[in-house]
Design a protein around this motif. Structure first.
Motif, PDB file in Angstrom:
ATOM      1  N   ASP A 150     -13.083  49.704  10.391  1.00 48.16           N
ATOM      2  CA  ASP A 150     -12.031  49.830   9.334  1.00 48.16           C
ATOM      3  C   ASP A 150     -10.608  50.518  10.333  1.00 48.16           C
ATOM      4  O   ASP A 150      -9.503  49.772   9.872  1.00 48.16           O
ATOM      5  N   GLU A 151     -10.815  51.135  11.019  1.00 46.29           N
ATOM      6  CA  GLU A 151      -9.595  51.976  11.844  1.00 46.29           C
ATOM      7  C   GLU A 151      -8.833  50.603  12.477  1.00 46.29           C
ATOM      8  O   GLU A 151      -7.682  50.543  12.467  1.00 46.29           O
ATOM      9  N   GLU A 152      -9.697  49.497  13.066  1.00 46.36           N
ATOM     10  CA  GLU A 152      -8.956  48.508  13.720  1.00 46.36           C
ATOM     11  C   GLU A 152      -8.416  47.480  12.837  1.00 46.36           C
ATOM     12  O   GLU A 152      -7.366  47.051  12.832  1.00 46.36           O
ATOM     13  N   ARG A 153      -9.050  47.341  11.398  1.00 45.60           N
ATOM     14  CA  ARG A 153      -8.516  46.278  10.678  1.00 45.60           C
ATOM     15  C   ARG A 153      -7.306  46.818  10.131  1.00 45.60           C
ATOM     16  O   ARG A 153      -6.340  46.458  10.027  1.00 45.60           O
ATOM     17  N   GLN A 154      -7.293  48.255   9.998  1.00 45.44           N
ATOM     18  CA  GLN A 154      -6.055  48.815   9.440  1.00 45.44           C
ATOM     19  C   GLN A 154      -4.835  48.571  10.281  1.00 45.44           C
ATOM     20  O   GLN A 154      -3.731  48.291   9.940  1.00 45.44           O
ATOM     21  N   ALA A 155      -5.281  48.812  11.682  1.00 53.19           N
ATOM     22  CA  ALA A 155      -4.037  48.903  12.788  1.00 53.19           C
ATOM     23  C   ALA A 155      -3.540  47.438  12.865  1.00 53.19           C
ATOM     24  O   ALA A 155      -2.274  47.329  12.990  1.00 53.19           O
ATOM     25  N   TRP A 156      -4.403  46.388  12.394  1.00 49.15           N
ATOM     26  CA  TRP A 156      -3.640  45.097  12.380  1.00 49.15           C
ATOM     27  C   TRP A 156      -2.497  44.693  11.486  1.00 49.15           C
ATOM     28  O   TRP A 156      -1.909  44.074  11.667  1.00 49.15           O
ATOM     29  N   GLU A 157      -2.759  45.710  10.357  1.00 50.41           N
ATOM     30  CA  GLU A 157      -1.925  45.383   9.372  1.00 50.41           C
ATOM     31  C   GLU A 157      -0.369  45.533   9.721  1.00 50.41           C
ATOM     32  O   GLU A 157       0.634  45.094   9.314  1.00 50.41           O
TER      33      GLU A 157
END
Ligand code: RAT
Ligand code: ZN
Length: 424
Positions: A150-157
């Motif tokens: 989750d943390e990484e997916r959000q960072a990609w935004e």
């Protein structure tokens, strides 16, 4: 200029190995843009999961939950006290911490953890990243980018352009290892038209998911870690997803599929990341993969020592297979030496002998220092055998070979320009 003597050979090989910048093709490092995902500093070094496993061996009465409930600093204190003060720190993971401190110019003999903490506290993230890349002489690293975290997916935004020292790799373990249990529901939640069964509709949905992330990340390869029981071809959701989704999309974007095979996940779940183990895998699965899909490229590393010979032989049979690294429990001097020797004898320079697998930025300093020394020794022996036949070795050929081993062979396999060569 040709090398004249073995003494000259030894020092030239060592010097070339030290001065050649490395493309580190598998790490768990991140750019600053990923915030807390980028780990660095002494407390992160000490709580590396390799060291947590070693620490717990000395505390049979300490409940795992108690350890995990401690702050990072308290955990680091316990690791330091247990592994460095109460016992001698010669395991490879412990030695690594000391190599890092020494390379940073800190007084290893003082054993003064607080002074080490003060050193790291005085650095900003940006300056420390620069310092480590420079000291390690690493040109670029490949991250492990997992859209299921989750943390990484959000960072990609919010990520725009990425620090060019960091390449990306799309990591897709949950897609292959937990499709029926839960991953299909996650993709559905994210708007992909999929169902639990791997139907035509699901195949299209998974392909779309992969394309979306490939466009976003621009990865060098797609990667997965697989258990010893992995077989291919296989009548399973995993087998279908590989054959119908991963490989066609990998071809579409002309990127390899990286298989890291041999992990028995969570044999002791209470240890978290430190609780994974190793098992003997089937090299035949790799051969089948390469043979059934000649238009795909495959990167492969295997975790069991017993699989190394078979894997190197497989690479002799299939030019769409590139073998890399001494992975995880193999990343110890005795095993690196043995594997590197054997790979050089079977594959010459068409192999990437090492990757770092760093989780903490500072580890670039020790993992590469330690591996460089071993690779230099093995390479010297191989060239010395050539000298004995009367073959003359030119210095520029040594530079060429080392550049290949430290990334050149990998970039050529990808069919992409080596950024190190381009920078020359
Ligand atoms: O070596 C490690 O740190 C392991 O925990 C794994 O991350 C492994 O390298 C992997 O990429 O799965
Ligand atoms: Zn890894």
């Amino acid at each position: 200029m040709a090398i004249q003597t073995k003494e000259e050979l030894r020092s030239y090989v060592r010097e070339t190995i030290r001065s050649t910048p490395i493309s580190d093709i598998h790490t768990h490092l991140f750019t600053e843009d990923f915030g807390n995902l980028l780990l660095w500093g002494i407390d992160e070094l000490l709580t590396y999961h390799y060291l947590v496993a070693e620490t717990m061996r000395f505390h049979p009465d300490l409940p795992y939950e108690t350890f995990w409930a401690m702050s990072k600093r308290e955990q680091a204190d316990l690791v330091w006290k247990t592994l460095f003060l109460e016992h001698s720190p010669y395991s490879e993971a412990c030695r690594g911490v000391l190599t890092v401190l020494s390379r940073l110019g800190l007084d290893v003999g003082s054993r003064d953890l607080e002074s080490y903490r003060a050193f790291f506290a005085s650095k900003t993230t940006g300056e420390y990243v620069d310092l480590v890349f420079k000291l390690a002489n690493v040109a670029n690293v490949c991250m492990t980018n997992d859209p299921f975290v989750d943390e990484e997916r959000q960072a990609w935004e919010n990520i725009g352009s990425i620090d060019p020292r960091f390449n990306t790799a799309l990591r897709i373990d949950p897609l292959l290892m937990q499709w029926e249990e839960r991953t299909w529901e996650r993709l559905k939640e994210w708007g992909y038209d999929v169902e639990q069964a791997v139907t035509d509709k699901t195949v299209e949905g998974i392909r779309e998911f992969l394309r979306t992330w490939i466009r976003k990340m621009n990865p060098l390869y797609m990667a997965v870690s697989l258990p010893p029981s992995f077989r291919y071809p296989e009548q399973s959701a995993r087998g279908d997803i590989i054959a119908k989704c991963i490989l066609p999309v990998a071809r579409e974007f002309d990127i390899p599929f990286a298989m890291m095979i041999g992990v028995n996940k969570r044999v002791n779940p209470a240890l978290g990341d430190a609780g994974d183990s190793v098992g003997l895998s089937d090299v035949r699965a790799v051969e089948q993969m390469c043979s059934l899909h000649p238009d795909n490229k495959f990167l492969c590393t295997m975790l069991a020592r017993e699989n190394q010979h078979g894997l190197a032989v497989a690479a002799r049979k299939f030019r769409n297979l590139h073998v890399f690294g001494c992975w995880w429990f193999l990343n110890n001097p005795s095993l690196i030496e043995e594997m590197t020797r054997m790979r050089f004898e079977l594959l010459g320079t068409s192999v990437t002998p090492q990757h770092s697998d760093c989780r903490v930025l500072d580890q670039l300093l020790y993992k590469w220092d330690h591996s460089r020394d071993i690779i230099a020794n093995v390479l010297y022996d191989k060239y010395a055998d050539l000298l004995d036949t009367g073959w003359r070795i030119k210095k520029k050929e040594i530079r060429r070979d080392v550049a290949d081993l430290f990334g050149g062979a990998f970039w050529r396999f990808l069919g992409k320009p080596n950024p190190v060569a381009a920078a020359d």
